[in-house]
Design a protein around this motif. Structure first.
Motif, PDB file in Angstrom:
ATOM      1  N   ARG A   1       4.621  14.242 -11.263  1.00  0.00           N
ATOM      2  CA  ARG A   1       4.912  14.287 -12.701  1.00  0.00           C
ATOM      3  C   ARG A   1       3.793  15.007 -13.455  1.00  0.00           C
ATOM      4  NH1 ARG A   1       7.195   8.283 -14.220  1.00  0.00           N
ATOM      5  NH2 ARG A   1       9.082   8.404 -12.971  1.00  0.00           N
TER       6      ARG A   1
ATOM      7  N   ASP B   1       3.204   5.824  -2.766  1.00  0.00           N
ATOM      8  CA  ASP B   1       4.388   6.531  -3.270  1.00  0.00           C
ATOM      9  C   ASP B   1       4.307   6.687  -4.785  1.00  0.00           C
ATOM     10  OD1 ASP B   1       5.481   6.826  -0.763  1.00  0.00           O
ATOM     11  OD2 ASP B   1       6.883   5.123  -0.940  1.00  0.00           O
ATOM     12  N   ASN B   2       3.867   5.629  -5.480  1.00  0.00           N
ATOM     13  CA  ASN B   2       3.733   5.699  -6.948  1.00  0.00           C
ATOM     14  C   ASN B   2       2.692   6.748  -7.338  1.00  0.00           C
ATOM     15  OD1 ASN B   2       5.655   3.747  -7.378  1.00  0.00           O
ATOM     16  ND2 ASN B   2       4.181   2.058  -7.529  1.00  0.00           N
ATOM     17  N   ILE B   3       1.587   6.786  -6.608  1.00  0.00           N
ATOM     18  CA  ILE B   3       0.548   7.786  -6.900  1.00  0.00           C
ATOM     19  C   ILE B   3       1.084   9.189  -6.663  1.00  0.00           C
ATOM     20  CG2 ILE B   3      -1.691   8.677  -6.093  1.00  0.00           C
ATOM     21  CD1 ILE B   3      -2.505   5.730  -5.630  1.00  0.00           C
TER      22      ILE B   3
ATOM     23  N   ARG C   1       3.918   1.516  -1.186  1.00  0.00           N
ATOM     24  CA  ARG C   1       4.514   1.647  -2.528  1.00  0.00           C
ATOM     25  C   ARG C   1       3.498   2.233  -3.510  1.00  0.00           C
ATOM     26  NH1 ARG C   1       7.183  -3.144  -1.103  1.00  0.00           N
ATOM     27  NH2 ARG C   1       5.581  -4.442  -2.054  1.00  0.00           N
ATOM     28  N   ARG C   2       2.249   1.756  -3.438  1.00  0.00           N
ATOM     29  CA  ARG C   2       1.205   2.305  -4.320  1.00  0.00           C
ATOM     30  C   ARG C   2       1.001   3.787  -4.057  1.00  0.00           C
ATOM     31  NH1 ARG C   2      -2.619  -1.578  -2.531  1.00  0.00           N
ATOM     32  NH2 ARG C   2      -1.452  -3.439  -2.886  1.00  0.00           N
TER      33      ARG C   2
ATOM     34  N   ASP D   1       0.834  -1.214   0.000  1.00  0.00           N
ATOM     35  CA  ASP D   1       0.000   0.000   0.000  1.00  0.00           C
ATOM     36  C   ASP D   1       0.863   1.256   0.000  1.00  0.00           C
ATOM     37  OD1 ASP D   1      -2.339  -1.450  -0.047  1.00  0.00           O
ATOM     38  OD2 ASP D   1      -2.734  -1.278   2.116  1.00  0.00           O
TER      39      ASP D   1
ATOM     40  N   GLU E   1       4.190  10.117  -6.785  1.00  0.00           N
ATOM     41  CA  GLU E   1       5.155  10.396  -7.849  1.00  0.00           C
ATOM     42  C   GLU E   1       4.428  10.765  -9.147  1.00  0.00           C
ATOM     43  OE1 GLU E   1       8.507   7.980 -10.363  1.00  0.00           O
ATOM     44  OE2 GLU E   1       8.248   7.438  -8.245  1.00  0.00           O
ATOM     45  N   LEU E   2       3.356  10.000  -9.452  1.00  0.00           N
ATOM     46  CA  LEU E   2       2.570  10.315 -10.656  1.00  0.00           C
ATOM     47  C   LEU E   2       1.936  11.698 -10.544  1.00  0.00           C
ATOM     48  CD1 LEU E   2       0.832   6.907 -11.439  1.00  0.00           C
ATOM     49  CD2 LEU E   2       2.569   8.067 -12.810  1.00  0.00           C
ATOM     50  N   ARG E   3       1.464  12.075  -9.404  1.00  0.00           N
ATOM     51  CA  ARG E   3       0.868  13.403  -9.213  1.00  0.00           C
ATOM     52  C   ARG E   3       1.924  14.492  -9.425  1.00  0.00           C
ATOM     53  NH1 ARG E   3      -3.079  12.412  -4.053  1.00  0.00           N
ATOM     54  NH2 ARG E   3      -4.733  11.406  -5.235  1.00  0.00           N
TER      55      ARG E   3
END
Length: 124
Positions: A112, A104-106, A101-102, A99, A108-110
């Motif tokens: 970007r 963190d990925n979200i 990691r997800r 969760d 990071e996507l935000r």
């Protein structure tokens, strides 16, 4: 059977003495016999009670053996329980890490997307 050296009158005297002793001792012998009968009856009662105690002790012994087996099994059960708890705990930690990691990925996507939006906004 005639005994050598004992005269007929002596034989009569011995018989009379024997009869007198039997007559004199008969009440005492009867009393002793009654007492022995009473003691034997009490001993029989004691034997029955001891048999009952032996039977109960056997039952207690069997229960203690069962308890020993259960007590001997406790460490193994505890080990299995702890192993199960550890596996469950590790699975939950892995789920939390996934969760994170997800998220963190979200994030990071935000970031970007925000960067791309800013670049697009500068071009327009």
């Amino acid at each position: 059977m005639a005994v050598k050296g004992i005269k007929e009158t002596e034989k009569v005297a011995v018989g009379a003495i024997r009869t007198a002793l039997q007559t004199w001792l008969a009440p005492q012998l009867s009393d002793i016999s009654q007492r022995l009968t009473h003691v034997e009856a009490r001993l029989d009662g004691i034997d029955r009670r001891l048999d009952g105690i032996d039977h109960r002790l056997d039952g207690i012994d069997k229960r203690l053996d069962g308890m020993d087996r259960r007590i001997d099994a406790v460490p193994k059960q505890m080990e299995e329980g702890f192993r199960s708890l550890r596996s469950e705990f590790e699975a939950r930690i892995d789920a939390v890490r996934a969760d994170i990691r997800r998220l963190d990925n979200i994030a990071e996507l935000r970031e970007r997307m925000a960067s791309v939006e800013a670049k697009l906004a500068q071009r327009n």
